[in-house]
Motif scaffolding. Structure first.
Motif, short mmCIF file in Angstrom:
data_model
loop_
_atom_site.label_atom_id
_atom_site.label_comp_id
_atom_site.label_asym_id
_atom_site.label_seq_id
_atom_site.Cartn_x
_atom_site.Cartn_y
_atom_site.Cartn_z
N UNK A 64 0.83 -1.20 0.00
CA UNK A 64 0.00 0.00 0.00
C UNK A 64 0.87 1.26 0.00
N UNK A 65 1.93 1.25 0.78
CA UNK A 65 2.81 2.44 0.82
C UNK A 65 3.51 2.66 -0.52
N UNK A 66 3.95 1.59 -1.14
CA UNK A 66 4.60 1.75 -2.46
C UNK A 66 3.59 2.34 -3.45
N UNK A 67 2.37 1.86 -3.41
CA UNK A 67 1.36 2.29 -4.39
C UNK A 67 0.79 3.67 -4.09
N UNK A 68 0.67 4.02 -2.83
CA UNK A 68 -0.06 5.25 -2.49
C UNK A 68 0.65 6.20 -1.54
N UNK A 69 1.77 5.78 -0.95
CA UNK A 69 2.36 6.57 0.12
C UNK A 69 3.49 7.48 -0.27
N UNK A 70 4.12 7.25 -1.38
CA UNK A 70 5.26 8.07 -1.76
C UNK A 70 6.56 7.50 -1.24
N UNK A 73 7.57 8.15 2.73
CA UNK A 73 6.83 7.31 3.67
C UNK A 73 7.27 5.85 3.54
N UNK A 74 7.44 5.38 2.32
CA UNK A 74 7.87 4.00 2.11
C UNK A 74 9.28 3.79 2.63
N UNK A 75 10.15 4.76 2.40
CA UNK A 75 11.53 4.66 2.90
C UNK A 75 11.58 4.60 4.42
#
Length: 123
Positions: A64-70, A73-75
């Motif tokens: 979800x973070x990869x797809x929608x978080x940027x 946030x993903x890092x």
């Protein structure tokens, strides 16, 4: 390019974690052996199943973070997620697990997740 590599790596790590979770749900004893600390003869399958469910949940959060978080946030998520394999390495070591699993599975996973975190945070 760094962002693409970081996102692909984050997705691969998340999918792998999800697969590990499914393995803990479907065959907890075999999964525990691969983790580095075999399940005791008293069972413990409820705890191993709980680990599987949590692994799947964390994996889905990564996707979800990869797809929608940027990337940022993903890092940060991957940076925090690196604590999981580091803790696993300590747990396996403290319970007499093989050094090859500690280094080859848990520590190398932590390094990979940290590398991914750096890629994402620098992108």
């Amino acid at each position: 390019m760094i962002l693409i590599i970081g996102n692909i790596l984050a997705l691969l790590i998340s999918v792998a974690l999800g697969a590990i979770g499914v393995r803990f749900l479907l065959n907890p004893r075999v999964a525990a052996e691969g983790y580095g600390v075999p399940a005791g003869s008293d069972g413990g399958s409820a705890y191993l199943s709980a680990k599987g469910a949590r692994d799947i949940s964390v994996a889905l959060l990564g996707v979800v973070l990869v797809c929608f978080g940027g990337a940022h946030a993903t890092g940060l998520f991957m940076l925090v997620m690196a604590l999981i394999p580091l803790a696993d390495a300590v747990i396996v070591t403290r319970n007499g697990g093989r050094r090859s699993i500690v280094l080859g599975v848990h520590f190398s996973t932590a390094v990979l997740v940290l590398i991914d975190s750096v890629l994402l945070l620098l992108s």
